[in-house]
Enzyme design. Structure first.
Site, PDB file in Angstrom:
ATOM      1  N   ARG A  35       0.669  -1.319   0.176  1.00 22.55           N
ATOM      2  CA  ARG A  35      -0.051  -0.033  -0.105  1.00 22.55           C
ATOM      3  C   ARG A  35       0.806   1.461   0.006  1.00 22.55           C
ATOM      4  O   ARG A  35       0.618   2.213  -0.499  1.00 22.55           O
ATOM      5  CB  ARG A  35      -0.884  -0.010   1.252  1.00 22.55           C
ATOM      6  CG  ARG A  35      -1.730  -1.244   1.365  1.00 22.55           C
ATOM      7  CD  ARG A  35      -3.129  -1.096   0.491  1.00 22.55           C
ATOM      8  NE  ARG A  35      -4.201  -2.149   0.855  1.00 22.55           N
ATOM      9  CZ  ARG A  35      -3.925  -3.214   0.107  1.00 22.55           C
ATOM     10  NH1 ARG A  35      -3.356  -3.479  -0.930  1.00 22.55           N
ATOM     11  NH2 ARG A  35      -4.705  -4.348   0.456  1.00 22.55           N
ATOM     12  N   GLU A 179     -13.950 -14.291   9.348  1.00 23.58           N
ATOM     13  CA  GLU A 179     -14.131 -13.929   7.897  1.00 23.58           C
ATOM     14  C   GLU A 179     -13.661 -14.965   6.771  1.00 23.58           C
ATOM     15  O   GLU A 179     -12.440 -15.113   6.652  1.00 23.58           O
ATOM     16  CB  GLU A 179     -13.093 -12.776   7.827  1.00 23.58           C
ATOM     17  CG  GLU A 179     -13.104 -11.947   6.342  1.00 23.58           C
ATOM     18  CD  GLU A 179     -12.036 -11.201   6.038  1.00 23.58           C
ATOM     19  OE1 GLU A 179     -11.144 -10.568   7.089  1.00 23.58           O
ATOM     20  OE2 GLU A 179     -12.144 -10.330   5.106  1.00 23.58           O
ATOM     21  N   LYS A 221     -17.758 -11.626   9.100  1.00 32.15           N
ATOM     22  CA  LYS A 221     -17.332 -10.676   8.174  1.00 32.15           C
ATOM     23  C   LYS A 221     -17.295 -11.433   6.713  1.00 32.15           C
ATOM     24  O   LYS A 221     -16.547 -12.236   6.567  1.00 32.15           O
ATOM     25  CB  LYS A 221     -15.708 -10.205   8.384  1.00 32.15           C
ATOM     26  CG  LYS A 221     -15.150  -9.499   7.404  1.00 32.15           C
ATOM     27  CD  LYS A 221     -14.186  -8.457   7.866  1.00 32.15           C
ATOM     28  CE  LYS A 221     -13.560  -7.453   6.806  1.00 32.15           C
ATOM     29  NZ  LYS A 221     -12.711  -6.463   7.316  1.00 32.15           N
ATOM     30  N   SER A 263     -14.392  -4.959   1.322  1.00 28.25           N
ATOM     31  CA  SER A 263     -14.543  -4.443   0.166  1.00 28.25           C
ATOM     32  C   SER A 263     -13.974  -5.336  -0.858  1.00 28.25           C
ATOM     33  O   SER A 263     -14.375  -5.368  -1.979  1.00 28.25           O
ATOM     34  CB  SER A 263     -14.359  -2.997   0.090  1.00 28.25           C
ATOM     35  OG  SER A 263     -12.826  -3.008   0.626  1.00 28.25           O
ATOM     36  N   GLY A 264     -12.968  -5.959  -0.533  1.00 27.10           N
ATOM     37  CA  GLY A 264     -12.410  -7.042  -1.486  1.00 27.10           C
ATOM     38  C   GLY A 264     -11.895  -6.536  -3.014  1.00 27.10           C
ATOM     39  O   GLY A 264     -11.908  -7.372  -3.808  1.00 27.10           O
ATOM     40  N   GLY A 265     -11.713  -5.250  -3.037  1.00 28.41           N
ATOM     41  CA  GLY A 265     -11.066  -4.645  -4.478  1.00 28.41           C
ATOM     42  C   GLY A 265     -12.371  -3.999  -4.901  1.00 28.41           C
ATOM     43  O   GLY A 265     -12.195  -3.489  -6.176  1.00 28.41           O
ATOM     44  N   ARG A 294      -9.578  -1.448   2.222  1.00 25.99           N
ATOM     45  CA  ARG A 294      -9.190  -0.442   0.912  1.00 25.99           C
ATOM     46  C   ARG A 294     -10.266   0.670   0.862  1.00 25.99           C
ATOM     47  O   ARG A 294     -10.188   1.607   0.235  1.00 25.99           O
ATOM     48  CB  ARG A 294      -8.969  -1.338  -0.366  1.00 25.99           C
ATOM     49  CG  ARG A 294      -7.495  -1.835  -0.394  1.00 25.99           C
ATOM     50  CD  ARG A 294      -7.502  -2.988  -1.354  1.00 25.99           C
ATOM     51  NE  ARG A 294      -8.331  -4.145  -0.766  1.00 25.99           N
ATOM     52  CZ  ARG A 294      -8.350  -5.257  -1.522  1.00 25.99           C
ATOM     53  NH1 ARG A 294      -7.825  -5.418  -2.695  1.00 25.99           N
ATOM     54  NH2 ARG A 294      -9.150  -6.329  -1.061  1.00 25.99           N
TER      55      ARG A 294
HETATM   56  P1  13P Z   1     -10.788  -4.872   1.843  1.00 21.99           P
HETATM   57  O1  13P Z   1     -12.073  -4.049   2.428  1.00 21.99           O
HETATM   58  O2  13P Z   1      -9.654  -3.986   1.616  1.00 21.99           O
HETATM   59  O3  13P Z   1     -10.900  -5.984   1.213  1.00 21.99           O
HETATM   60  O4  13P Z   1     -10.086  -5.335   3.522  1.00 21.99           O
HETATM   61  C1  13P Z   1     -10.934  -5.775   4.456  1.00 21.99           C
HETATM   62  C2  13P Z   1     -10.067  -6.858   5.327  1.00 21.99           C
HETATM   63  O5  13P Z   1     -10.125  -6.701   6.636  1.00 21.99           O
HETATM   64  C3  13P Z   1      -9.671  -8.041   4.539  1.00 21.99           C
HETATM   65  O6  13P Z   1      -9.501  -8.798   5.602  1.00 21.99           O
END
Ligand code: 13P
Length: 340
Positions: A35, A179, A221, A263-265, A294
Site C-alpha cells: 500500500r 471472515e 465478516k 470491500s475486496g477490491g 481499501r
Molecule cells: P478490504 O476491504 O480491502 O477487502 O479489506 C478488508 C479486510 O480486512 C480483509 O481481510
C-alpha cells in the site's frame, strides 16, 4: 449467561450499532508495504505510525466507526502526540480489535488453494491482547474460485480453523470476527459466486456449532456475492444486493450478532452503493454494516501520501466522508448526490 458472555454479546452489538461500522487497518507487514509503495512511500515504522495515527485520531471518527482492526504492531505503538494508539481509540469511542491469524498459506496437496494459519500458541497470544486493550479479533480465511476449485477439503479445513479460533476468542472474552473471504479475482459469474459463498458459509456455521461458539457473541465478516473482477458481463448493483441477501438468508443463522462486509477490491463508492442497496431491502435478521479496508482508505491514503507533513487534515476529511457515507449505507439512507 455468565458476565463474560454478557460482555461479549454487548461488545458484538456495539460493533454493529445502527449507522456505524468497522475500519479495517490490519494490513500485515507485506500488505502495508504494498500500500505504501503504491503511493511512493517506503515501508518505515515512522510512516506506518504516522499514517495509522492520522487515521485513528481523525476528529469525530467514532461517529460512524464503531471499531478498528489493528495489526499486532499498531496495538503496541504510540501516536506521535504521545497517547498510545489504543488510548486514542478509546478516547474516540472506537473499539480496539486485532488480527490474530498469521496469514493464508498454500494448502498442501491442493494447487491454488490456501489454509489460514495461527492456531498454535493462540490462547497465550489472546491473553496478551486482552491486556493490551483489544476487545475483538479477526481471522481471515481465503477461498479462491477457479477451475475445479474451491475443493470441499479447502472449505472444510478453513471452516475448522475459523471455529477453533472463534472458540478460543470467546474463552478469552474477545468477540471473534470470522471472515471467510471468497475472492473476487477471476472471470466467474454471479451464480458461481453465490454457490461458493453459500457452501463456504454453511460449512463455517456447521463448524461453529460443532465447536460450541456463541453466535450472539460472533460477528461474520462476509464477502458479497459478486461477479468476478475479470468477468465479461458483471452483475449490477441490484443483482449483487439481491444475490447476497438470498445467500446470507440461506446460510447465516439469525442468532449471529451482525454481518459486516469486506470491500475486496470494489471501488469506494461501489462498496457503499452495494451496502446501501442491501439495507434498503427491508427487515433482515441481523444488522448489516461494513468492515472495509481499501474502500475506506484508498482515497485518504493517496491524499496523505502526497504530503504527509501537511495533508493530515485533508486526508482525515476524506476518511470521515467515506465513514459517513458507509454509515448512511448501513441504514439504507445513502444516495449518490451526498457524495459531492
Ligand atoms: P478490504 O476491504 O480491502 O477487502 O479489506 C478488508 C479486510 O480486512 C480483509 O481481510
Amino acid at each position: 449467561m455468565t458476565d463474560q458472555l454478557e460482555q461479549l454479546v454487548a461488545t458484538a452489538q456495539a460493533m454493529v450499532a445502527p449507522g456505524r461500522g468497522i475500519l479495517a487497518i490490519d494490513e500485515s507487514s507485506g500488505t502495508i508495504a504494498k500500500r505504501l509503495a503504491s503511493v511512493n512511500l517506503d515501508n518505515s515504522e515512522a510512516h506506518r505510525i504516522a499514517y495509522r495515527s492520522m487515521l485513528l485520531t481523525a476528529d469525530g471518527l467514532g461517529e460512524h466507526i464503531s471499531g478498528a482492526i489493528l495489526f499486532d504492531e499498531t496495538l503496541r505503538q504510540n501516536t506521535p502526540a504521545g497517547p498510545s494508539m489504543v488510548e486514542a481509540m478509546q478516547a474516540a469511542g472506537v473499539i480496539p480489535g486485532i488480527k490474530v491469524d498469521t496469514g493464508a498459506k498454500p494448502l498442501a496437496g491442493f494447487d491454488g488453494e490456501k489454509i489460514t494459519e495461527g492456531l498454535d500458541g493462540l490462547r497465550e497470544r489472546l491473553a496478551e491482547y486482552v491486556q493490551l486493550g483489544a476487545r475483538f479479533c479477526k481471522w481471515r480465511a481465503v477461498i479462491t474460485i477457479g477451475e475445479d476449485i474451491p475443493t470441499r477439503t479447502c472449505i472444510d479445513a478453513n471452516a475448522h480453523a475459523l471455529a477453533r479460533y472463534a472458540a478460543l476468542c470467546q474463552e478469552a472474552g474477545l468477540v471473534p470476527m470470522v471472515e471467510p473471504e471468497v475472492l473476487m479475482d477471476g472471470t466467474h459469474d454471479l451464480d458461481t459466486s453465490f454457490d461458493v459463498t453459500e457452501a463456504t458459509l454453511k460449512a463455517l456455521f456447521s463448524a461453529l456449532f460443532e465447536h460450541n461458539v456463541l453466535l450472539e457473541g460472533t460477528i461474520l465478516k462476509a464477502s458479497m456475492v459478486i461477479s468476478g473482477s475479470e468477468a465479461s458481463d458483471r452483475a449490477g448493483v441490484d443483482d449483487v444486493a439481491e444475490a447476497t441477501i438470498d445467500c446470507l438468508l440461506n446460510a447465516v443463522p439469525a442468532a449471529v450478532a451482525g454481518i459486516v462486509f469486506l470491500s475486496g477490491g470494489q471501488g469506494d463508492v461501489e462498496a457503499t452503493q452495494h451496502l446501501d442497496a442491501m439495507n434498503r431491502m427491508g427487515d433482515l435478521p441481523w444488522p448489516l454494516s461494513f468492515s472495509y479496508g481499501r474502500a475506506l482508505q484508498q482515497a485518504c491514503l493517496k491524499e496523505w501520501a502526497a504530503d504527509p507533513d501537511h495533508n493530515v487534515a485533508s486526508a482525515q476529511k476524506i476518511l470521515l466522508h467515506r465513514a459517513k457515507m458507509n454509515g448512511l449505507a448501513a441504514l439504507g439512507q445513502w444516495s449518490q448526490d451526498l457524495e459531492g
